[in-house]
Design an enzyme around this catalytic site. Structure first.
Site, PDB file in Angstrom:
ATOM      1  CB  CYS A  99     -14.129   1.343  -0.026  1.00  0.00           C
ATOM      2  SG  CYS A  99     -13.823   3.109   0.129  1.00  0.00           S
ATOM      3  CD  GLN A 106     -13.172  -1.860  -0.705  1.00  0.00           C
ATOM      4  OE1 GLN A 106     -12.434  -1.805   0.252  1.00  0.00           O
ATOM      5  NE2 GLN A 106     -14.396  -2.366  -0.613  1.00  0.00           N
ATOM      6  NE  ARG A 149     -10.521  -5.453   0.906  1.00  0.00           N
ATOM      7  CZ  ARG A 149      -9.835  -4.358   1.225  1.00  0.00           C
ATOM      8  NH1 ARG A 149     -10.472  -3.279   1.638  1.00  0.00           N
ATOM      9  NH2 ARG A 149      -8.518  -4.321   1.092  1.00  0.00           N
ATOM     10  CG  HIS A 178      -8.413  -0.107  -2.788  1.00  0.00           C
ATOM     11  ND1 HIS A 178      -7.634  -1.189  -2.423  1.00  0.00           N
ATOM     12  CD2 HIS A 178      -9.045   0.303  -1.653  1.00  0.00           C
ATOM     13  CE1 HIS A 178      -7.803  -1.414  -1.126  1.00  0.00           C
ATOM     14  NE2 HIS A 178      -8.641  -0.536  -0.636  1.00  0.00           N
ATOM     15  CG  ASP A 237     -13.598   6.350  -1.481  1.00  0.00           C
ATOM     16  OD1 ASP A 237     -13.384   6.206  -0.253  1.00  0.00           O
ATOM     17  OD2 ASP A 237     -12.676   6.376  -2.325  1.00  0.00           O
ATOM     18  NE  ARG A 261      -3.884   0.580   1.919  1.00  0.00           N
ATOM     19  CZ  ARG A 261      -5.111   0.664   2.440  1.00  0.00           C
ATOM     20  NH1 ARG A 261      -5.363   1.457   3.471  1.00  0.00           N
ATOM     21  NH2 ARG A 261      -6.104  -0.039   1.927  1.00  0.00           N
TER      22      ARG A 261
HETATM   23  N1   CP Z   1     -11.271  -0.180   2.426  1.00  0.00           N
HETATM   24  C1   CP Z   1      -9.997  -0.247   2.865  1.00  0.00           C
HETATM   25  O1   CP Z   1      -9.047  -0.496   2.115  1.00  0.00           O
HETATM   26  O2   CP Z   1      -9.879  -0.029   4.197  1.00  0.00           O
HETATM   27  P1   CP Z   1      -8.526   0.227   4.979  1.00  0.00           P
HETATM   28  O3   CP Z   1      -7.977   1.552   4.538  1.00  0.00           O
HETATM   29  O4   CP Z   1      -8.933   0.237   6.438  1.00  0.00           O
HETATM   30  O5   CP Z   1      -7.553  -0.874   4.679  1.00  0.00           O
HETATM   31  N1  NVA Z   2     -10.106   6.557  -1.536  1.00  0.00           N
HETATM   32  C1  NVA Z   2      -9.728   6.169  -0.206  1.00  0.00           C
HETATM   33  C2  NVA Z   2      -9.918   4.717  -0.002  1.00  0.00           C
HETATM   34  C3  NVA Z   2      -9.590   4.199   1.370  1.00  0.00           C
HETATM   35  C4  NVA Z   2      -9.764   2.720   1.477  1.00  0.00           C
HETATM   36  C5  NVA Z   2      -8.296   6.562   0.057  1.00  0.00           C
HETATM   37  O1  NVA Z   2      -7.462   6.374  -0.828  1.00  0.00           O
HETATM   38  O2  NVA Z   2      -7.984   7.064   1.143  1.00  0.00           O
END
Ligand code: CP
Ligand code: NVA
Length: 326
Positions: free
Chosen positions: A276, A144, A304, A141, A236, A114
């Site tokens: 999400c 997700q 997930r 993502h 989101d 990430r």
């Molecule tokens: N939806 C998602 O990826 O959540 P986190 O940021 O908590 O991992």
């Molecule tokens: N769009 C959001 C998703 C978090 C899971 C972000 O990138 O922070």
């Protein structure tokens, strides 16, 4: 049967990296969805299937769901999860991304990442000799979207003809949902404020694939139009990780893009609400909607764990059809 680590791929001969959802292709995604369904129905054959394996997980941004579901998935499969923050790695002291990938490839069977730029996961994947899985970048993502598709299919029994409205920022989650619509063939109507549209190249490429899969993708700036008659409404955050400095400006730009009951009332009577998570209650969604009867955000989050277990298993073994599981 216990699967061996890194055997010859059973299904497909391409890369086992998952950098975008589109990279899976329609058949790869379908196989992964089916593997997830099988895993949910009976996790026992998967338990310990990667015994002795190791998975490194780099988290350059915060995470609740992705980190805990990936760690739990690795544990279920019998593999050791090794969670790394950049300040714990020599990466933070100037070791290159490529050398980090080469070093980690000596010790582990897969790498989940990430981070900020999609280019970083691409550079890691280029240099690594192990599968690299995108656990969220600014642009994508895919993990997700996998859980989103499973949740939609569970809810409606099919994806064909299902109409989804995405209301909010056209960035990572939206991009992966666009790719999902094009791969499995559902209808997606995206509504964003001006200046926050999804990347044109991602939309165009997905629209081309939709001609084969039966999906459709439209982008507008009108939430009410996008939501009209939808089977699912997706939200989101207005301010994604890394954009915190823009929070005030975004609150202004996204006014009118909150999913409240009035907007949900424009959707189909049986429409569900997806997010999400994490949610910013009172911004992109009201408590009434996220805590209401239409909300499926917790089954969506629960999925997930299952999608990430299937993903780790198939990426490491190449056995996306579960042949080695007996
Ligand atoms: N939806 C998602 O990826 O959540 P986190 O940021 O908590 O991992
Ligand atoms: N769009 C959001 C998703 C978090 C899971 C972000 O990138 O922070």
């Amino acid at each position: 049967m216990t699967a061996v680590l890194n055997p010859t791929p059973v299904a497909g001969s391409g890369s086992r990296d998952v950098l975008t959802l589109a990279g899976l292709g329609p058949e790869g995604l379908r196989a992964l969805l089916d593997l997830t369904t099988r895993l949910k129905a009976d996790p026992e054959p998967f338990r310990g299937a990667l015994a002795g394996g190791r998975v490194a997980m780099i988290f350059d941004k915060p995470s609740t769901r992705t980190r805990v579901s990936f760690e739990s998935a690795a544990w279920l499969l019998g593999a050791l999860p090794i969670v790394l923050r950049p300040d714990e790695l020599q990466l933070g002291r100037g070791e290159t991304i490529a050398d980090t990938a080469r070093a980690l490839s000596l010790y582990v069977d897969a790498l989940t990442v990430r981070t900020y730029a999609q280019a970083t996961v691409e550079e890691l994947a280029d240099a690594a000799s192990i599968p690299v899985i995108n656990a969220l970048t600014n642009e994508h993502h895919p993990c997700q979207a996998l859980a989103d598709v499973v949740t939609l299919e569970e809810e409606f029994g099919t994806l064909k003809g299902v109409r989804v409205a995405f209301v909010g920022d056209g960035d990572n989650v939206c991009h992966s949902l666009i790719q999902a619509a094009s791969l499995v063939g559902f209808e997606l109507q995206v509504a964003t404020p001006r200046g926050y549209e999804p990347m044109e190249e991602i939309v165009w490429t997905a629209q081309v694939l939709c001609r084969e899969t039966g999906g459709s993708i439209t982008v507008s700036h009108e939430p009410a139009r996008a939501v009209h008659g939808a089977d699912a409404v997706y939200a989101d955050t207005w301010t994604s990780m890394g954009h915190e400095a823009e929070q005030v400006a975004r609150r202004t730009a996204f006014r009118g893009f909150r999913v409240d009951q009035k907007l949900m009332d424009r959707a189909a009577p049986s429409a569900v609400f997806l997010h999400c998570l994490p949610a910013h209650r009172g911004e992109e969604v009201t408590d009434e909607v996220i805590d209401g009867p239409a909300s499926r955000v917790w089954p969506q989050a629960a999925n997930r764990l299952h999608t990430e277990t299937a993903l780790l298993y198939s990426a490491i073994t190449g056995d996306v059809n579960g042949v080695l599981l007996g």
